[in-house]
Enzyme design. Structure first.
Site, PDB file in Angstrom:
ATOM      1  NE  ARG A  99      -7.680  16.087  78.038  1.00 53.51           N
ATOM      2  CZ  ARG A  99      -8.667  15.486  77.383  1.00 53.51           C
ATOM      3  NH1 ARG A  99      -8.400  14.622  76.418  1.00 53.51           N
ATOM      4  NH2 ARG A  99      -9.915  15.728  77.709  1.00 53.51           N
ATOM      5  CG  ASN A 154     -19.047   9.307  81.023  1.00 56.78           C
ATOM      6  OD1 ASN A 154     -19.809   8.611  81.666  1.00 56.78           O
ATOM      7  ND2 ASN A 154     -19.460  10.127  80.072  1.00 56.78           N
ATOM      8  CB  THR A 155     -20.151  13.546  82.972  1.00 56.74           C
ATOM      9  OG1 THR A 155     -21.096  12.885  83.812  1.00 56.74           O
ATOM     10  CG2 THR A 155     -20.435  13.248  81.516  1.00 56.74           C
ATOM     11  N   GLY A 212     -23.544  22.684  78.551  1.00 53.49           N
ATOM     12  CA  GLY A 212     -23.345  21.362  77.953  1.00 53.49           C
ATOM     13  C   GLY A 212     -23.353  20.236  78.974  1.00 53.49           C
ATOM     14  CB  CYS A 239     -13.901  10.400  80.176  1.00 52.72           C
ATOM     15  SG  CYS A 239     -14.269  10.267  78.423  1.00 52.72           S
ATOM     16  CG  HIS A 261     -16.385   5.931  79.793  1.00 57.43           C
ATOM     17  ND1 HIS A 261     -17.661   6.111  79.320  1.00 57.43           N
ATOM     18  CD2 HIS A 261     -15.651   6.948  79.277  1.00 57.43           C
ATOM     19  CE1 HIS A 261     -17.704   7.205  78.558  1.00 57.43           C
ATOM     20  NE2 HIS A 261     -16.500   7.727  78.523  1.00 57.43           N
ATOM     21  CB  SER A 269     -23.219  11.123  79.018  1.00 53.18           C
ATOM     22  OG  SER A 269     -22.344  10.342  79.800  1.00 53.18           O
TER      23      SER A 269
HETATM   24  P1  NAP Z   1     -21.424  19.627  74.853  1.00 59.46           P
HETATM   25  O1  NAP Z   1     -22.489  18.923  75.608  1.00 59.46           O
HETATM   26  O2  NAP Z   1     -21.526  19.693  73.368  1.00 59.46           O
HETATM   27  O3  NAP Z   1     -21.333  21.151  75.429  1.00 59.46           O
HETATM   28  C1  NAP Z   1     -20.534  22.144  74.823  1.00 59.46           C
HETATM   29  C2  NAP Z   1     -20.636  23.475  75.582  1.00 59.46           C
HETATM   30  O4  NAP Z   1     -19.791  24.434  74.934  1.00 59.46           O
HETATM   31  C3  NAP Z   1     -22.037  24.101  75.606  1.00 59.46           C
HETATM   32  O5  NAP Z   1     -22.190  24.820  76.804  1.00 59.46           O
HETATM   33  C4  NAP Z   1     -21.987  25.051  74.415  1.00 59.46           C
HETATM   34  O6  NAP Z   1     -22.895  26.155  74.565  1.00 59.46           O
HETATM   35  C5  NAP Z   1     -20.576  25.569  74.505  1.00 59.46           C
HETATM   36  N1  NAP Z   1     -20.097  26.080  73.223  1.00 59.46           N
HETATM   37  C6  NAP Z   1     -20.190  25.481  72.016  1.00 59.46           C
HETATM   38  N2  NAP Z   1     -19.614  26.264  71.055  1.00 59.46           N
HETATM   39  C7  NAP Z   1     -19.150  27.356  71.700  1.00 59.46           C
HETATM   40  C8  NAP Z   1     -18.478  28.530  71.267  1.00 59.46           C
HETATM   41  N3  NAP Z   1     -18.156  28.734  69.980  1.00 59.46           N
HETATM   42  N4  NAP Z   1     -18.152  29.459  72.194  1.00 59.46           N
HETATM   43  C9  NAP Z   1     -18.465  29.276  73.497  1.00 59.46           C
HETATM   44  N5  NAP Z   1     -19.120  28.200  73.959  1.00 59.46           N
HETATM   45  C10 NAP Z   1     -19.448  27.242  73.069  1.00 59.46           C
HETATM   46  O7  NAP Z   1     -19.985  19.001  75.148  1.00 59.46           O
HETATM   47  P2  NAP Z   1     -19.474  18.179  76.449  1.00 59.46           P
HETATM   48  O8  NAP Z   1     -19.710  16.735  76.287  1.00 59.46           O
HETATM   49  O9  NAP Z   1     -19.989  18.860  77.671  1.00 59.46           O
HETATM   50  O10 NAP Z   1     -17.881  18.334  76.336  1.00 59.46           O
HETATM   51  C11 NAP Z   1     -17.230  19.554  76.675  1.00 59.46           C
HETATM   52  C12 NAP Z   1     -15.721  19.337  76.640  1.00 59.46           C
HETATM   53  O11 NAP Z   1     -15.362  18.384  77.642  1.00 59.46           O
HETATM   54  C13 NAP Z   1     -15.206  18.797  75.305  1.00 59.46           C
HETATM   55  O12 NAP Z   1     -13.950  19.351  75.034  1.00 59.46           O
HETATM   56  C14 NAP Z   1     -15.099  17.299  75.572  1.00 59.46           C
HETATM   57  O13 NAP Z   1     -14.154  16.667  74.750  1.00 59.46           O
HETATM   58  C15 NAP Z   1     -14.648  17.297  77.030  1.00 59.46           C
HETATM   59  N6  NAP Z   1     -14.961  16.082  77.788  1.00 59.46           N
HETATM   60  C16 NAP Z   1     -16.204  15.527  77.752  1.00 59.46           C
HETATM   61  C17 NAP Z   1     -16.465  14.380  78.506  1.00 59.46           C
HETATM   62  C18 NAP Z   1     -17.813  13.722  78.529  1.00 59.46           C
HETATM   63  O14 NAP Z   1     -17.928  12.645  79.155  1.00 59.46           O
HETATM   64  N7  NAP Z   1     -18.853  14.289  77.904  1.00 59.46           N
HETATM   65  C19 NAP Z   1     -15.462  13.823  79.290  1.00 59.46           C
HETATM   66  C20 NAP Z   1     -14.205  14.432  79.318  1.00 59.46           C
HETATM   67  C21 NAP Z   1     -13.974  15.546  78.573  1.00 59.46           C
HETATM   68  P3  NAP Z   1     -24.339  26.212  73.830  1.00 59.46           P
HETATM   69  O15 NAP Z   1     -25.268  25.421  74.696  1.00 59.46           O
HETATM   70  O16 NAP Z   1     -24.660  27.652  73.842  1.00 59.46           O
HETATM   71  O17 NAP Z   1     -24.178  25.625  72.464  1.00 59.46           O
END
Ligand code: NAP
Length: 366
Positions: free
Chosen positions: A114, A332-333, A18, A154, A247, A184
């Site tokens: 958290r 943010n990431t 992801g 974030c 952000h 993102s």
């Molecule tokens: P994302 O792009 O949707 O990626 C999700 C990841 O989780 C992918 O690797 C996906 O694999 C995997 N996944 C989905 N369903 C699953 C399951 N049932 N079992 C195991 N793996 C699974 O999300 P993201 O933006 O990276 O966010 C990830 C986490 O970080 C979230 O909790 C989010 O709230 C947090 N976060 C994000 C940010 C940001 O800026 N994006 C900042 C802080 C915190 P597949 O590819 O196989 O579907």
């Protein structure tokens, strides 16, 4: 400082395909203390090579050491000591608990744990002492070796970095913050392009609640195995804007002891937090970059400050309704997600709380 390959700690990334997972891979693939040994994702990706399963979004190519690595199922039987979790919030809770119960150190980006009273919500520059909760957590949950440590939302990460020196020197009374958050932050594919382009969306589900509560936990005091929340209020407005990463937040702050803009700037510029003193590999120098220009920080221009780990502040001026107001920006990431989590792990290694095979002090002094 030199750490040989065989002395590195084996680590894995849960949700490695992801948006945040890719940032973990970027941060860990050549990390001086960690050996990126495990990549997991959903059942749709498990069994495929990382290069096939992942829609790589970062500008550099997929690092060659991981292109052909086989993505594993997200089960607590992987060959590593630490896992970094980039799992979706609705999946992370029970999965992270299962990993911690099985003896893994879990560093989570997700919101699931958290606000658990026994789980540290950590920014190493701000509240490293909250790692004391790990002892309470293990005692309460019957875990001897595993644990869960989280990093903040974030937007809350960069806001709390900027607030911490002000809270320490002047005390916070209240905070009004308005965010302009990059796309993102919603993961991939995230917000549909026809909603995002030429538009600002004045709602991000759950975000204002996190931004209003998480800084109070992080700026709170650890007292006999629990956190007393910091005693100030935050009013948050969260908006999604068509920037790709970064952000930006506009902030007004009322202080217990009034300060001039110059005094606030001095508080940021003289801040010497622990990760910088310890020389942790991901710690930015300085942690807060004060921009003197009238129109900075800007999202595209400043988000890579400190390799994405520094928070930039600028436009510091008197506030007509509070004491001071300013603009801040963070990546943010990186600072808001993967980089923050890696820094948490570095702090725990440096303090001898993970890295069972040899003492951290020995590791660090080499
Ligand atoms: P994302 O792009 O949707 O990626 C999700 C990841 O989780 C992918 O690797 C996906 O694999 C995997 N996944 C989905 N369903 C699953 C399951 N049932 N079992 C195991 N793996 C699974 O999300 P993201 O933006 O990276 O966010 C990830 C986490 O970080 C979230 O909790 C989010 O709230 C947090 N976060 C994000 C940010 C940001 O800026 N994006 C900042 C802080 C915190 P597949 O590819 O196989 O579907």
């Amino acid at each position: 400082m030199k750490v040989t390959k065989q002395r590195k700690i084996r680590v894995g990334v849960l949700g490695a395909t992801g948006t945040v997972g890719q940032r973990f891979v970027e941060a860990l693939v050549e990390h001086p203390w960690f050996d990126l040994a495990v990549l997991t994702a959903s059942s749709a990706s498990a069994g495929r090579s990382y290069g096939e399963a992942c829609r790589w979004q970062l500008s550099a190519d997929i690092p060659s050491p991981v292109v052909d690595a086989v993505v594993q199922p997200t089960e607590p039987d992987v060959d590593c000591e630490i896992v970094f979790s980039a799992l979706p919030g609705d999946r992370a809770g029970p999965v992270e608990e299962a990993f911690a119960a099985a003896g893994y150190g879990v560093f989570s980006n997700a919101s699931a744990h958290r606000q658990d009273p026994d789980v540290p919500l950590l920014i190493p520059e701000v509240n490293p002492d909250h790692l004391g909760l790990i002892r309470t957590q293990r005692a309460q949950r019957g875990w001897t070796r595993g644990f869960i440590a989280t990093n903040p939302n974030c937007s809350a990460a960069m806001l709390t970095m900027a607030l911490a020196p002000l809270h320490a020197v002047f005390g916070l009374k209240s905070v009004l913050v308005t965010t302009m958050q990059g796309l993102s932050g919603a993961g991939y594919p995230g917000v549909p392009s026809l909603d995002a382009l030429d538009n600002v969306i004045p709602f991000i589900g759950g975000e204002e609640e996190k931004l209003s509560s998480e800084p109070r936990k992080m700026l709170g005091q650890l007292n006999e195995g629990k956190i007393d929340l910091a005693d100030f209020l935050i009013s948050a407005h969260c908006n999604r804007v068509p920037a790709r990463e970064g952000h930006l937040e506009t902030v007004s702050v009322a202080l217990l002891r009034p300060a001039t803009p110059q005094q606030a700037i001095e508080a940021w510029q003289t801040w010497r937090p622990l990760p910088q003193e310890l020389g942790l590999p991901s710690a930015p120098h300085p942690p807060i970059v004060v921009r003197p220009e009238p129109d900075r920080p800007q999202t595209r221009v400043d988000r890579q400050a400190g390799r994405g780990m520094a928070v930039s502040v600028g436009r510091v001026r008197p506030c007509e309704v509070a004491d001071i107001k300013f603009v801040l920006l963070g990546h943010n990431t990186i600072r808001g997600a993967a980089g923050a989590s890696v820094l948490n792990a570095e702090l725990m290694v440096a303090q001898g709380l993970v890295g069972i095979s040899e003492s951290a002090s020995q590791r660090i002094s080499e």
